[in-house]
Write a protein that holds these residues in place. Sequence first.
Motif, mmCIF file in Angstrom:
data_model
loop_
_atom_site.group_PDB
_atom_site.id
_atom_site.type_symbol
_atom_site.label_atom_id
_atom_site.label_comp_id
_atom_site.label_asym_id
_atom_site.label_seq_id
_atom_site.Cartn_x
_atom_site.Cartn_y
_atom_site.Cartn_z
ATOM 1 N N ARG A 18 33.487 56.038 58.150
ATOM 2 C CA ARG A 18 33.266 57.146 58.029
ATOM 3 C C ARG A 18 32.210 57.139 56.886
ATOM 4 N NH1 ARG A 18 33.960 61.295 54.137
ATOM 5 N NH2 ARG A 18 34.409 63.163 54.652
ATOM 6 N N THR A 19 31.002 57.556 57.407
ATOM 7 C CA THR A 19 29.694 57.294 56.888
ATOM 8 C C THR A 19 29.217 58.429 56.446
ATOM 9 O OG1 THR A 19 29.232 55.537 58.525
ATOM 10 C CG2 THR A 19 27.219 56.405 57.313
ATOM 11 N N THR A 20 28.635 58.718 54.984
ATOM 12 C CA THR A 20 28.385 59.848 54.285
ATOM 13 C C THR A 20 27.002 59.447 53.726
ATOM 14 O OG1 THR A 20 30.494 60.077 53.390
ATOM 15 C CG2 THR A 20 28.656 61.252 52.333
ATOM 16 N N TYR A 21 26.059 60.414 53.874
ATOM 17 C CA TYR A 21 24.798 60.318 53.488
ATOM 18 C C TYR A 21 24.476 61.329 52.288
ATOM 19 C CZ TYR A 21 24.740 59.052 58.277
ATOM 20 O OH TYR A 21 24.979 58.336 59.572
ATOM 21 N N HIS A 22 24.115 60.471 51.164
ATOM 22 C CA HIS A 22 23.948 61.164 49.956
ATOM 23 C C HIS A 22 22.212 61.437 49.570
ATOM 24 C CE1 HIS A 22 27.936 60.322 49.030
ATOM 25 N NE2 HIS A 22 27.680 59.072 49.378
ATOM 26 N N ARG A 23 21.695 62.544 49.584
ATOM 27 C CA ARG A 23 20.172 62.658 49.382
ATOM 28 C C ARG A 23 20.000 62.421 47.928
ATOM 29 N NH1 ARG A 23 15.401 65.638 51.380
ATOM 30 N NH2 ARG A 23 13.926 65.207 49.774
ATOM 31 N N THR A 24 18.540 62.099 47.881
ATOM 32 C CA THR A 24 18.116 61.638 46.510
ATOM 33 C C THR A 24 16.594 62.129 46.341
ATOM 34 O OG1 THR A 24 17.464 59.331 46.652
ATOM 35 C CG2 THR A 24 19.592 59.746 45.898
ATOM 36 N N ASN A 25 16.194 62.708 45.368
ATOM 37 C CA ASN A 25 14.850 63.225 45.311
ATOM 38 C C ASN A 25 13.810 62.257 44.373
ATOM 39 O OD1 ASN A 25 15.501 65.355 46.608
ATOM 40 N ND2 ASN A 25 15.716 66.881 44.977
ATOM 41 N N SER A 26 14.344 61.101 43.841
ATOM 42 C CA SER A 26 13.316 60.166 43.185
ATOM 43 C C SER A 26 13.690 58.750 43.434
ATOM 44 C CB SER A 26 13.477 60.658 41.718
ATOM 45 O OG SER A 26 14.381 60.116 41.102
ATOM 46 N N VAL A 27 12.919 58.160 43.158
ATOM 47 C CA VAL A 27 13.095 56.541 43.178
ATOM 48 C C VAL A 27 14.307 56.096 42.110
ATOM 49 C CG1 VAL A 27 12.353 54.159 43.076
ATOM 50 C CG2 VAL A 27 10.943 55.849 44.075
ATOM 51 N N LYS A 28 14.219 56.656 40.926
ATOM 52 C CA LYS A 28 15.073 56.257 40.010
ATOM 53 C C LYS A 28 16.571 57.000 40.333
ATOM 54 C CE LYS A 28 15.800 56.673 34.890
ATOM 55 N NZ LYS A 28 17.435 56.982 34.932
ATOM 56 N N GLU A 29 16.678 58.006 40.846
ATOM 57 C CA GLU A 29 17.809 58.801 41.151
ATOM 58 C C GLU A 29 18.405 57.973 42.421
ATOM 59 O OE1 GLU A 29 19.868 62.785 43.204
ATOM 60 O OE2 GLU A 29 17.484 62.412 42.869
ATOM 61 N N ALA A 30 17.719 57.327 43.175
ATOM 62 C CA ALA A 30 18.136 56.404 44.364
ATOM 63 C C ALA A 30 18.766 55.209 43.741
ATOM 64 C CB ALA A 30 17.268 56.145 45.519
ATOM 65 N N ILE A 31 18.028 54.714 43.097
ATOM 66 C CA ILE A 31 18.528 53.180 42.351
ATOM 67 C C ILE A 31 19.877 53.514 41.604
ATOM 68 C CG2 ILE A 31 18.204 51.491 40.793
ATOM 69 C CD1 ILE A 31 14.971 51.912 41.490
ATOM 70 N N VAL B 122 17.676 58.210 50.566
ATOM 71 C CA VAL B 122 19.171 58.735 51.338
ATOM 72 C C VAL B 122 20.314 57.510 50.988
ATOM 73 C CG1 VAL B 122 20.676 59.152 53.060
ATOM 74 C CG2 VAL B 122 18.463 59.838 53.059
ATOM 75 N N ILE B 123 21.209 57.386 50.101
ATOM 76 C CA ILE B 123 22.037 56.421 49.723
ATOM 77 C C ILE B 123 23.117 56.568 50.685
ATOM 78 C CG2 ILE B 123 23.530 55.461 48.079
ATOM 79 C CD1 ILE B 123 20.377 55.314 47.644
ATOM 80 N N ILE B 124 23.656 55.722 51.534
ATOM 81 C CA ILE B 124 24.563 55.636 52.547
ATOM 82 C C ILE B 124 25.811 54.758 52.064
ATOM 83 C CG2 ILE B 124 24.980 55.409 55.047
ATOM 84 C CD1 ILE B 124 21.853 54.973 55.060
ATOM 85 N N THR B 125 27.083 55.763 52.278
ATOM 86 C CA THR B 125 28.107 54.864 51.879
ATOM 87 C C THR B 125 28.993 54.997 53.169
ATOM 88 O OG1 THR B 125 29.130 57.306 51.239
ATOM 89 C CG2 THR B 125 28.092 55.413 49.378
ATOM 90 N N GLY B 126 29.841 53.917 53.247
ATOM 91 C CA GLY B 126 31.010 53.962 54.441
ATOM 92 C C GLY B 126 32.415 53.363 53.876
ATOM 93 N N SER B 127 33.216 54.325 54.555
ATOM 94 C CA SER B 127 34.600 53.648 54.225
ATOM 95 C C SER B 127 35.417 53.336 55.937
ATOM 96 C CB SER B 127 35.354 54.588 53.751
ATOM 97 O OG SER B 127 34.782 55.140 52.314
ATOM 98 N N VAL C 123 19.062 59.223 60.125
ATOM 99 C CA VAL C 123 19.328 59.613 58.766
ATOM 100 C C VAL C 123 18.342 60.600 58.107
ATOM 101 C CG1 VAL C 123 19.551 58.282 56.407
ATOM 102 C CG2 VAL C 123 20.573 57.182 58.300
ATOM 103 N N ARG C 124 17.219 60.279 58.378
ATOM 104 C CA ARG C 124 16.055 61.131 57.881
ATOM 105 C C ARG C 124 16.111 62.559 58.185
ATOM 106 N NH1 ARG C 124 10.541 60.796 60.921
ATOM 107 N NH2 ARG C 124 11.681 62.059 62.253
ATOM 108 N N ASP C 125 16.438 62.981 59.522
ATOM 109 C CA ASP C 125 16.571 64.118 60.016
ATOM 110 C C ASP C 125 17.850 64.872 59.404
ATOM 111 O OD1 ASP C 125 14.487 63.699 61.649
ATOM 112 O OD2 ASP C 125 15.392 63.262 63.632
ATOM 113 N N ARG C 126 19.215 64.249 59.422
ATOM 114 C CA ARG C 126 20.154 64.616 58.696
ATOM 115 C C ARG C 126 19.861 65.296 57.312
ATOM 116 N NH1 ARG C 126 25.301 63.895 61.267
ATOM 117 N NH2 ARG C 126 25.920 65.458 59.665
#
Length: 542
Positions: free
Chosen positions: A171-184, A210-215, A242-245
């Motif tokens: 189960r893969t979730t895509y978490h959008r971020t708006n800056s490099v620091k936020e992504a890290i 986009v930070i991607i998590t999977g379970s 991932v980009r388009d989503r």
Amino acid sequence: MERHKQAVSEISAAVKGFFDRKEPYRIFHGSTNSTRPFRRDRYVDISALNNVIEVDKARRVALVEPNVPMDRLVESTLRHGLIPPIVMEFPGITTGGGYAGTAGESSSFRHGFFDDTINEVEMVLANGDVVTARPEGPRADLFRAAAGAVGTLGITTLIEIRLIEAKRFVRTTYHRTNSVKEAIDRVHAETLRPENDYVDGILFSKDHGVIITGSLTDEKPPDNAKPQTFSGAWDPWYYLHVRDRTKSLPSSSTSPDAPSPVDYIPLAEYLFRYDRGGFWVAASGFDYFRLVPFTRFFRWLLDDLLHTRMLYRALHGSGESAHFFVQDLALPYANAEKFIDFAADKTGIWPLWLCPLQQTLPPTFHPHTGEPAEETAAGSSGTGDSANPNPENAASSTRGPRGKPMLNIGLWGWGPKDPDVFVATNRAVEAKLTELGGMKWLYAHVYQSEDDFWRAYGGRAWYDALRAKYGAESLPTVYDKVHIDGDARTNELKQARQAFKSRWPVGGLWGIWKAIRSRDYRLHRDAQWKYKEGKELLPEEK
């Protein structure tokens, strides 16, 4: 096992012969990208070691020879309802390569590097002796040092890998971020969540991450939705999907109520999700040929050429690999943003891959900072069973003590065309990496001086002592194998630019021809791990 023992006996005899004659030799795995003349009498042939010997469901282990690639290993273990904790993202990466090099993936924040999931290895030492090394015991020093030492302490001939229970989907979730620091920050936060089995990220630009998590799950997609696949010729490339989503979404941190996109990806499809397109490296091939549009139609039409096995063949055959950055760089989280800003300004390469790692404390040839782990909540210290909150998979937990978590940055794309600038840029990247307390993975060329190289690994006394202890002093050192002389490389690149093959599009077409001749496209055409509803490899009782 009798066939294996006979093969190892022949390898041992060949190695002993070279040792007694004090002659250098190279290892023949069954194929090679080397441009040097092939002399069978100066090679030790281990190409026969390409079998999964056994998958023991009761013990949850697989006994595997070193030339077994990831796709065959996954196909073998899934039939028993099991999976390796670490599966490298390209189907053609071998188990022996994973042990002898540095190998990690999106589950490495939990399980460590690939060698952290290995119980024991059988090796042929430089004098021909056949030994077994384990993480604990008389040869624990050999086991630890040979992991990442690129074959300079002996030849790996058999590996026992631990396995964990497989599930049908991730189960893969895509978490959008708006800056490099936020992504890290988001990457690190997601590694602390016990429900996550996989975490990685893609930075498309400084303001689109986009930070991607999977379970792992056996749940089916809701509302009878079709599972998302990436192996078919008409399927999307993973990074484009991932980009388009996510491109039109707000940050999931600043807008926590906004839903994050979710996919149910069949397990093997997730593990090899980056195969088509080689992450995004294959897009550079479209840049090279220029006249071929980068559209879904042409990605479908040329699909046979756009899987990683074929891409590697074409890249090396064309000679264009000499102008390409393909580097993984691990840093402390605190300095990752500074390095990304530098790399973006210096190279202009996007996207970047983010992969959270546990580090092995030195001495080791894996990238490390040497910082001991902090004692925090379960799952964050990386020590013992606390690194794995899932009791049924506790056997896969890494061995402590561990180091402080690191962040890996994948930097892959075209380098400068001018040879002097290309070498200077590589050296600048290495210098900045050292300044920020990071280290590169040793599959990439190293340009730094020998003194600087060994200083990064705490000196070479520990390594030289092991070479003497295990009779490996006649073999090349790690530095010998990975270093490239900057001046020599500049001259080589200048000569290559004058060669006929360097003329556009001759080199690219030659690389494609070499790839087609290899017939490696048949491997992904016939792959059994590809998802077919109702025909999964998991056993019926699952």
